[in-house]
Scaffold this active site. Structure first.
Site, PDB file in Angstrom:
ATOM      1  N   HIS A  40       1.706  11.029  -2.174  1.00  0.00           N
ATOM      2  CA  HIS A  40       0.434  10.870  -1.479  1.00  0.00           C
ATOM      3  C   HIS A  40      -0.272  12.212  -1.543  1.00  0.00           C
ATOM      4  CE1 HIS A  40      -1.826   9.160   2.260  1.00  0.00           C
ATOM      5  NE2 HIS A  40      -2.423   8.873   1.126  1.00  0.00           N
TER       6      HIS A  40
ATOM      7  N   HIS B  19       0.854  -1.189   0.000  1.00  0.00           N
ATOM      8  CA  HIS B  19       0.000   0.000   0.000  1.00  0.00           C
ATOM      9  C   HIS B  19       0.891   1.240   0.000  1.00  0.00           C
ATOM     10  CE1 HIS B  19      -2.221   3.211   2.291  1.00  0.00           C
ATOM     11  NE2 HIS B  19      -3.108   2.929   1.363  1.00  0.00           N
TER      12      HIS B  19
END
EC number: 3.1.4.11
Length: 613
Positions: free
Chosen positions: A198, A152
């Protein structure tokens, strides 16, 4: 504890350690040599020739058998008795390797193992590992039949909010055997290139080009089976086309994509050796998400489209559904541009092998199995919990043909992880973990994917793939009878003296080790046991056996942790490992231990025995 200063001295002549207390008082501790346990001695005497051992030819004489010799035929018989099919030639190679390591000078005159050699052979974890070290499962089933080692936010070096983005974590994950790499794609500051970061956080970006080249160079460094790149796409159509161009140029023939727009069934890992495949939502889904007419009402912003805040979780936990094949939202000019470039490079949409998109209804509706196409669905860990509580068999049924990916909740800012067993017991293939952290959940992930030679693909148990006459499937909530009992005997440990400073655990005496064991699986199988504490000894000998009744051994993991008892502070960490119960090799085995981050310790290992009844 006293870890900050090294106050011991080693006296080789007397075979002892001196620990200095209060600057003038010395405590002397004798070094105990590691010797074979009674079970090891009995096994040797049963198969060795001469010295009172039985041997394969029935030769015996007076004595306890410990002076006998175990040749290739005898070692072969011992291994057969342990359930291993080994040839005499293979047994001789093992003997030669043990002699090479232990008797460098006299290796040419030795052709068999004495008791100490045999004991050391059992303690070599590369020659006598606890689980099968190579791929041994059927790799020709569709991808949906396997648990897949999944990362992830694979590009993050630390926490989810402010750490650096880099290709280095991607490389480390691939070297560990991870087969699913996630990249979040965003336009750079000028809108002319693609960064990986991110989104809507303080993380520093890394160019997509760096990540793709790193994947190309390290994808198959630890496993030949396919690497899946899941793209969290926040790009304009022009930049999507640029991604397609980058991928085709960098990966070349490594990149796999199907002839048709969608798959009726996923290909197998064996058919995709040394291939890279892409999974994301098709461009149509991107256009829908940008169009205010069709976009769902949602003005809340979260760090990324998956990592939701609790306030927007109900809307954003589902990542993907397959798009309708009869829908086309391209303008004429878009269509002309794609046709013009068809001979030069495949379009972005065509590169997507495993399709994703946004949900059109409830989770129960989305999990209805479609006969003529397969897809990937993503749920957050909370969404999985709720879905499994109300529709557990629907999840199992969906995962028999389709892929289900579970990702951490958005509030795990420190890159911690969740408990993976609930996903595995319901057939979820992609349990996406933050690989850059560490902790007990990540140890379980490491343990699961030590199975099948560490190739990153573990075949799901048959009961998760079966359907009954009335379409019934495995019910994870149903309590089952005990199927078998695992007996674990912990003999001893070794190697800490080589890997640690002798005051690492205690400034004034040798360590006080004990071992904890846990079964982690379906709720009925969960259990924990603990050995006694062996005081003041670098070579602890526990010689204790424990029993674990198992209802679903196929999904059980044996987690082992060594601790050093500390009366005044938290017990010190001495090593850990996690092993899939279904892969355990019966008999006496050497079990290597790992540090908190999952890196194998150089010397520390346990001698254990596993028996199934």
């Amino acid at each position: 504890m006293g870890k900050e200063k090294k106050t011991e001295s080693y006296n080789n002549d007397s075979g002892s350690y001196n620990y200095r207390m209060f600057k003038f008082y010395n405590r002397k501790f004798k070094i105990n040599e590691v010797t074979p346990t009674d079970d090891v001695r009995d096994a040797f005497c049963q198969f060795a020739v001469g010295g009172g051992g039985g041997g394969t030819d029935g030769d015996s004489s007076d004595g306890d058998g410990s002076t006998g010799v175990m040749g290739a035929e005898q070692l072969c018989s011992f291994l057969d008795d342990h359930g291993e099919s080994t040839t005499v030639a293979e047994a001789q190679r093992l003997i030669d390797e043990v002699i090479r390591r232990r008797h460098h000078v006299t290796r040419f005159t030795r052709h068999g193992l004495d008791l100490d050699d045999f004991f050391n052979f059992l303690f070599y974890d590369d020659l006598n590992p606890p689980i099968t070290p190579h791929v041994h499962q059927d790799m020709t089933a569709p991808l949906s039949h396997y648990f897949i080692y999944t990362g992830h936010n694979s590009y993050l070096t630390g926490n989810q909010l402010s750490s650096d983005c880099s290709e280095v974590p991607v490389i480390k994950a691939l070297q560990r055997g991870v087969r699913v790499i996630e990249l979040d794609l965003w336009p750079n500051s000028t809108g002319t290139d693609i960064n990986v970061l991110h989104g809507r956080t303080l993380t520093t970006p890394v160019p997509l080009m760096k990540c793709l080249k790193s994947i190309r160079d390290y994808a198959f460094s630890s496993s030949p089976y396919p690497v899946i790149i899941t793209l969290e796409d926040h790009l304009t159509p022009d930049l999507q086309a640029k991604v397609a161009e980058m991928a085709t140029q960098i990966f070349g023939q490594m990149l796999y994509y199907p002839e048709s727009d969608s798959l009726v069934e996923f290909p197998s890992p064996a058919s995709l050796l040394h291939r890279i495949i892409i999974s994301t939502k098709p461009p149509k889904e991107y256009l829908e998400s940008r169009n205010p007419i069709v976009k769902q009402k949602d003005n809340n912003v979260s760090p990324s489209s998956e990592d939701e805040t609790p306030r927007t979780e109900e809307i954003q936990t589902l990542e993907s559904m397959l798009f309708d094949q009869d829908f086309e939202s391209k303008s004429d000019s878009d269509q002309e541009d794609e046709e013009a470039s068809e001979d030069q490079k495949p379009a972005y949409k065509r590169l997507i092998t495993i399709h994703a998109g946004k949900p059109k209804g409830t989770v129960k509706e989305e999990m209805k199995v479609v006969v003529d196409k397969v897809r990937r669905l993503s749920l957050s860990e909370q969404e999985l919990d709720r879905t499994c509580s109300s529709n557990s068999q629907d999840v199992v049924r969906f995962t028999q043909r389709n892929l289900l990916r579970i990702y951490p909740k958005g509030t795990r800012f420190n890159s911690s992880n969740y408990k993976p067993l609930i996903g595995w017991t319901h057939g979820a293939q992609m349990i996406a973990f933050n690989m850059q952290g560490y902790g007990k959940s990540l140890w379980l992930m490491h343990g699961m994917f030590r199975a099948n030679g560490g190739c990153g693909y573990v075949k799901k148990p048959n009961f998760l793939m079966k359907k009954g006459f009335h379409d019934e499937v495995f019910d994870p909530r149903k309590k089952l009878p005990v199927k078998e009992t695992l007996k674990v005997k912990v003999y001893m440990g070794d190697g800490w003296r080589m890997d640690f400073s002798h005051t690492h655990f205690d400034a004034y005496s040798p360590p006080d080790f004990y071992t904890k064991m846990f079964i982690v699986g379906v709720p009925a199988d969960n259990a924990k046991k603990k050995t006694k504490i062996i005081e003041d000894n670098w070579y602890p000998i526990w010689d204790e056996e424990f029993s674990f009744p198992l209802t679903v051994p196929e999904l059980a993991l044996l987690r082992i942790e060594v601790r050093e008892y500390d009366m005044s502070e938290k017990d010190d960490f001495g090593g850990q490992t996690c092993l899939p119960v279904a892969e355990l090799r019966p008999g006496i085995r050497s079990v290597p231990l790992y540090d908190k981050k999952g890196e194998k310790m150089k010397s520390v290992r346990l001698l254990m025995r596993f028996i199934f009844e």
